[in-house]
Design a protein around this motif. Structure first.
Motif, PDB file in Angstrom:
ATOM      1  N   PRO A 182       0.742  -0.954   0.112  1.00 56.74           N
ATOM      2  CA  PRO A 182      -0.362   0.184   0.012  1.00 56.74           C
ATOM      3  C   PRO A 182       0.666   1.332   0.055  1.00 56.74           C
ATOM      4  O   PRO A 182       0.588   2.150  -0.918  1.00 56.74           O
ATOM      5  CB  PRO A 182      -0.810   0.030   1.295  1.00 56.74           C
ATOM      6  N   CYS A 183       1.930   0.913   1.232  1.00 56.24           N
ATOM      7  CA  CYS A 183       3.163   2.168   0.554  1.00 56.24           C
ATOM      8  C   CYS A 183       3.552   2.411  -0.621  1.00 56.24           C
ATOM      9  O   CYS A 183       4.254   3.699  -0.962  1.00 56.24           O
ATOM     10  CB  CYS A 183       3.869   2.176   1.889  1.00 56.24           C
ATOM     11  N   ASN A 184       3.553   2.137  -1.659  1.00 57.63           N
ATOM     12  CA  ASN A 184       3.853   1.713  -2.956  1.00 57.63           C
ATOM     13  C   ASN A 184       2.864   2.195  -3.789  1.00 57.63           C
ATOM     14  O   ASN A 184       3.312   2.215  -4.705  1.00 57.63           O
ATOM     15  CB  ASN A 184       4.993   1.674  -3.010  1.00 57.63           C
ATOM     16  N   GLY A 195       5.301  -5.609   1.029  1.00 53.52           N
ATOM     17  CA  GLY A 195       4.348  -5.055   1.918  1.00 53.52           C
ATOM     18  C   GLY A 195       4.473  -5.129   3.290  1.00 53.52           C
ATOM     19  O   GLY A 195       3.967  -6.148   3.556  1.00 53.52           O
ATOM     20  N   GLU A 196       5.120  -4.165   3.685  1.00 56.45           N
ATOM     21  CA  GLU A 196       6.110  -4.279   5.679  1.00 56.45           C
ATOM     22  C   GLU A 196       3.905  -4.879   6.305  1.00 56.45           C
ATOM     23  O   GLU A 196       4.440  -6.080   7.409  1.00 56.45           O
ATOM     24  CB  GLU A 196       6.470  -3.115   5.959  1.00 56.45           C
ATOM     25  N   THR A 197       3.649  -4.622   5.876  1.00 56.52           N
ATOM     26  CA  THR A 197       2.416  -4.397   6.943  1.00 56.52           C
ATOM     27  C   THR A 197       1.428  -5.981   6.482  1.00 56.52           C
ATOM     28  O   THR A 197       0.198  -6.072   7.038  1.00 56.52           O
ATOM     29  CB  THR A 197       1.049  -3.502   6.522  1.00 56.52           C
ATOM     30  N   GLN A 198       1.857  -6.446   5.265  1.00 55.74           N
ATOM     31  CA  GLN A 198       0.745  -7.337   5.152  1.00 55.74           C
ATOM     32  C   GLN A 198       1.789  -8.635   4.417  1.00 55.74           C
ATOM     33  O   GLN A 198       0.767  -9.972   4.431  1.00 55.74           O
ATOM     34  CB  GLN A 198       0.518  -6.776   3.356  1.00 55.74           C
ATOM     35  N   GLY A 229       9.943   3.366  -1.606  1.00 62.42           N
ATOM     36  CA  GLY A 229       9.031   3.580  -0.897  1.00 62.42           C
ATOM     37  C   GLY A 229       8.870   2.829   0.889  1.00 62.42           C
ATOM     38  O   GLY A 229       9.714   3.102   2.220  1.00 62.42           O
ATOM     39  N   CYS A 230       8.250   2.176   1.219  1.00 63.94           N
ATOM     40  CA  CYS A 230       8.053   0.632   2.176  1.00 63.94           C
ATOM     41  C   CYS A 230       9.687   0.150   2.734  1.00 63.94           C
ATOM     42  O   CYS A 230      10.221   0.368   2.000  1.00 63.94           O
ATOM     43  CB  CYS A 230       6.925  -0.357   1.829  1.00 63.94           C
ATOM     44  N   ASP A 231       8.965  -0.380   3.521  1.00 65.00           N
ATOM     45  CA  ASP A 231      11.093  -0.088   4.494  1.00 65.00           C
ATOM     46  C   ASP A 231      11.459  -0.803   4.246  1.00 65.00           C
ATOM     47  O   ASP A 231      13.127  -0.682   3.981  1.00 65.00           O
ATOM     48  CB  ASP A 231      10.434  -1.223   5.750  1.00 65.00           C
ATOM     49  N   LYS A 232      11.245  -1.840   3.294  1.00 72.46           N
ATOM     50  CA  LYS A 232      12.476  -3.096   2.494  1.00 72.46           C
ATOM     51  C   LYS A 232      12.880  -3.087   1.862  1.00 72.46           C
ATOM     52  O   LYS A 232      13.773  -3.004   1.133  1.00 72.46           O
ATOM     53  CB  LYS A 232      11.689  -5.060   2.658  1.00 72.46           C
ATOM     54  N   GLY A 259       1.262   7.004   0.267  1.00 71.95           N
ATOM     55  CA  GLY A 259       2.584   7.125   0.319  1.00 71.95           C
ATOM     56  C   GLY A 259       2.683   6.290   1.866  1.00 71.95           C
ATOM     57  O   GLY A 259       2.007   5.529   1.591  1.00 71.95           O
ATOM     58  N   HIS A 260       4.297   5.901   2.482  1.00 79.08           N
ATOM     59  CA  HIS A 260       4.401   5.438   3.081  1.00 79.08           C
ATOM     60  C   HIS A 260       4.226   6.484   4.173  1.00 79.08           C
ATOM     61  O   HIS A 260       3.789   6.627   5.058  1.00 79.08           O
ATOM     62  CB  HIS A 260       6.321   5.016   2.917  1.00 79.08           C
ATOM     63  N   CYS A 261       4.681   5.627   5.109  1.00 82.32           N
ATOM     64  CA  CYS A 261       4.367   5.792   7.676  1.00 82.32           C
ATOM     65  C   CYS A 261       5.025   7.362   7.389  1.00 82.32           C
ATOM     66  O   CYS A 261       6.090   7.712   6.754  1.00 82.32           O
ATOM     67  CB  CYS A 261       4.440   4.679   8.048  1.00 82.32           C
ATOM     68  N   ASN A 262       4.168   8.334   7.733  1.00 84.84           N
ATOM     69  CA  ASN A 262       4.444   9.309   8.162  1.00 84.84           C
ATOM     70  C   ASN A 262       5.443   9.752   9.800  1.00 84.84           C
ATOM     71  O   ASN A 262       5.395  10.842   9.627  1.00 84.84           O
ATOM     72  CB  ASN A 262       2.700  10.558   8.626  1.00 84.84           C
ATOM     73  N   THR A 311      10.759   3.230   9.583  1.00 86.48           N
ATOM     74  CA  THR A 311      11.922   2.799   8.975  1.00 86.48           C
ATOM     75  C   THR A 311      12.191   3.075   7.300  1.00 86.48           C
ATOM     76  O   THR A 311      12.736   3.442   7.179  1.00 86.48           O
ATOM     77  CB  THR A 311      12.423   0.476   8.538  1.00 86.48           C
ATOM     78  N   ALA A 312      10.567   3.378   6.785  1.00 85.78           N
ATOM     79  CA  ALA A 312      10.454   4.101   5.338  1.00 85.78           C
ATOM     80  C   ALA A 312      11.180   5.290   5.503  1.00 85.78           C
ATOM     81  O   ALA A 312      12.206   5.847   4.662  1.00 85.78           O
ATOM     82  CB  ALA A 312       9.236   4.322   4.766  1.00 85.78           C
ATOM     83  N   SER A 313      11.283   6.226   5.855  1.00 85.64           N
ATOM     84  CA  SER A 313      11.472   7.189   6.301  1.00 85.64           C
ATOM     85  C   SER A 313      13.074   7.322   6.019  1.00 85.64           C
ATOM     86  O   SER A 313      13.275   8.349   5.774  1.00 85.64           O
ATOM     87  CB  SER A 313      10.434   8.375   7.508  1.00 85.64           C
TER      88      SER A 313
HETATM   89 FE1  FES Z   1       5.156   0.236   4.711  1.00 87.43          FE
HETATM   90 FE2  FES Z   1       5.031   1.626   7.204  1.00 87.43          FE
HETATM   91  S1  FES Z   1       4.603   0.262   7.108  1.00 87.43           S
HETATM   92  S2  FES Z   1       6.476   2.466   5.456  1.00 87.43           S
END
Ligand code: FES
Length: 572
Positions: free
Chosen positions: A51-53, A83-86, A119-122, A191-194, A198-200
């Motif tokens: 979702p973040c990407n 997707g980190e959350t998925q 974008g997302c963490d990894k 976008g990714h986590c605000n 880790t993504a930021s």
């Molecule tokens: Fe994707 Fe946080 S879940 S950046």
């Protein structure tokens, strides 16, 4: 200019060159494949299941326009996305797989340069690991954080406020209904986590390494400037190919030290440690845990951002952005490393104005003094463990308490809220079986929940120790990445409930009050062998057989070192 790499595929009168050209014409201008135009792959981690990407296909269009405009030929190259959350059991299980698959496709295809959309963490770590391995000109487009969402008038930090609100619900200070209702406000848009999760953090890392256009990191996904900078990145990669400016020219030992300093200054995620070590490993750069402790020492946290502070990424952008923040400690950065533009990072750290000192705090009165990532060692972690003091409770950074040991995440979840669990606020929660090999994949479970009965008494933090990682959005006195992990026979496997644990962050100590003789005796009867049953097939088997420990980046042992971009044989 020397012949472009892609010319090996496209230039010539033989049958193979004919095949390569013929299949790629498809509407391209007649001279697109004449061997003079840089062929640029846009390595795109867009996926509806990341979702973040999700918005990166739009971003790719901006990049494409810039590439065409500068005389290159762009190609969308979808690559493995995480997707980190998925994904289960943890995205980290596949960071190396993603990096390996990307590396192979970067090398196998007729391309001269890469634009890396993450974008997302990894995703940014995997892209950088792959680009470092192939070492052709490459530049990162960080997909950007989402705008701030609000719930009942209050800003919500993605991740961080999930942990906070769920603990509040468990403690009974908000209802479960209120907790559930906040869900719809948690994710505002693309976008990714605000938070400075880790993504930021990895966007900041990419920028401090020199791998983005300076000033790009932290640009919100919804901001029009993300499109402009993406367009500009498309132009730039064509210039980088002409200059043959490669990842190994940009990512040097000093640029890794700059990245460590930048992570400390923004109060960035502990996950940056395994990612930076892994990227450096792909370049053959000798980066160690001690470099993190040394380079980060004395760097003040000036970003008042969740999870260490109060604000969110949108606020950082409004306050002047990442460069404005880093410009306050300009003299700490190594001056030599260049960026993708060919100019040193430090040249971009002048004349940067700060517009809100509650978000980018002044160097003289920062959020926290001296708060890099600390590396602890002792008979519980001979090869090291890490802690992020800026996210911890200061009083717990020096602590002695009895261990309460959990053999696995399942064991912890089954017993943590048991009213009969013998635990006090002084106890040290120890979780094992969650390292790279043991889980497998080193999940983000190190910030284990506190026992409900202690939450109800008002306890909000305890010392927690594990061989796991922690979400970059999490907080607390959480000691992570214990190496060697329990499944690799590290001493963590032999600690028992009731052993006294000493945490002394100032002196960098993590030890248990167990003699060498007693520890040796305990190794004869491993406690949880069954928890580490080896997988029998597929990626998990390859991973478990070859993954290295956290202190060296948890990459696969046979992927360390660059393989370059040469392909020796034709396909037909
Ligand atoms: Fe994707 Fe946080 S879940 S950046």
């Amino acid at each position: 200019m020397e012949q472009l790499r892609s010319g090996d595929w496209y230039v010539g009168g033989d049958r193979n060159a004919y095949i390569h050209r013929a299949w790629m014409r498809r509407g391209n201008p007649a001279d697109a494949l004449d061997g003079t135009k840089p062929q640029i792959a846009i390595a795109n981690t867009a996926s509806d299941l990341t979702p973040c990407n999700m918005h990166l296909n739009e971003v790719a269009e901006h990049v494409k326009n810039g590439i065409w405009e500068a005389g290159g030929v762009p190609y969308n190259l979808p690559v493995v996305s995480l997707g980190e959350t998925q994904v289960r059991p943890t995205a980290m299980l596949w960071r190396n797989m993603a990096a390996m698959a990307m590396e192979e496709m970067f090398r196998a295809n007729p391309i001269d340069g890469l634009v890396l959309l993450g974008g997302c963490d990894k995703t940014i770590p995997a892209l950088l690991m792959a680009a470092a391995s192939v070492d052709i000109p490459a530049v990162v487009v960080p997909g950007g954080p989402m705008l701030t969402g609000y719930f009942r008038g209050e800003a919500l930090g993605c991740g961080t406020d999930v942990w906070r609100l769920s603990e509040e619900a468990r403690a009974g200070s908000i209802t479960n209904g209120q907790f559930q209702a906040s869900e719809q406000s948690m994710i505002r848009g693309k976008g990714h986590c605000n938070t400075m999760g880790t993504a930021s953090t990895m966007a900041v890392v990419a920028e401090a390494l020199g791998m983005t256009i300076p000033g790009f990191a932290g640009t919100p996904a919804a901001d029009a400037r993300l499109g402009s900078l993406s367009h500009q990145t498309g132009r730039l990669i064509v210039e980088m190919v002409a200059a043959d400016r490669k990842p190994s020219d940009i990512m040097t030992k000093e640029s890794f030290l700059n990245a460590i300093i930048a992570v400390a200054a923004v109060g960035g995620s502990t996950n940056s440690v395994v990612h930076l070590l892994a990227i450096a490993g792909r370049l053959g750069i000798d980066l160690t845990l001690d470099d993190f402790d040394a380079a980060g020492a004395g760097v003040p946290v000036m970003a008042n951002l969740q999870p260490s502070g109060e604000f969110l990424m949108d606020d950082l952008f409004r306050a002047g952005g990442v460069l404005a923040l880093l410009s306050q400690i300009r003299e700490l950065f190594h001056p030599e490393p260049i960026t993708v533009t060919g100019r040193p990072l430090v040249e971009y750290l002048v004349d940067q104005a700060v517009f809100d000192e509650t978000v980018i705090m002044p160097r003289e009165s920062p959020l926290m003094e001296d708060a890099g990532i600390a590396v602890l060692r002792g008979n519980l972690a001979p090869r090291g463990a890490i802690v992020k003091p800026s996210a911890a409770t200061p009083a717990l950074l020096q602590h002695v308490g009895p261990a309460v040991v959990f053999d696995s995440v399942e064991d912890m979840r089954a017993r943590i809220d048991d009213p009969g669990l013998d635990v006090t606020a002084d106890s040290v929660l120890v979780l094992r079986g969650c390292g790279p090999r043991g889980y497998p994949g080193m999940p983000e479970v190190g910030n284990m929940p506190l026992p409900r009965k202690l939450l109800e008494q008002g306890v909000r933090d305890m010392v927690r120790i594990s061989d796991a990682r922690m979400s970059g959005t999490a907080y607390g006195t959480v000691i992570l990445h214990v190496a060697p992990e329990a499944a690799a026979g590290g001493p963590l496997a032999f600690v028992r409930t009731g052993d006294m644990i000493t945490v002394d962050v100032e002196n960098r100590i993590l030890s248990m009050d167990v003699s060498d003789e007693e520890l040796q005796a305990r190794t004869q009867t491993p406690a949880s062998e069954a928890a580490y049953a080896a997988p029998v097939r597929g990626w998990e088997k390859l991973y478990v057989d070859h993954v290295m420990q956290a202190d060296t980046g948890a990459d696969l042992d046979f992927l360390v070192g660059s393989s370059g971009s040469k392909v020796s044989r034709e396909s037909h």
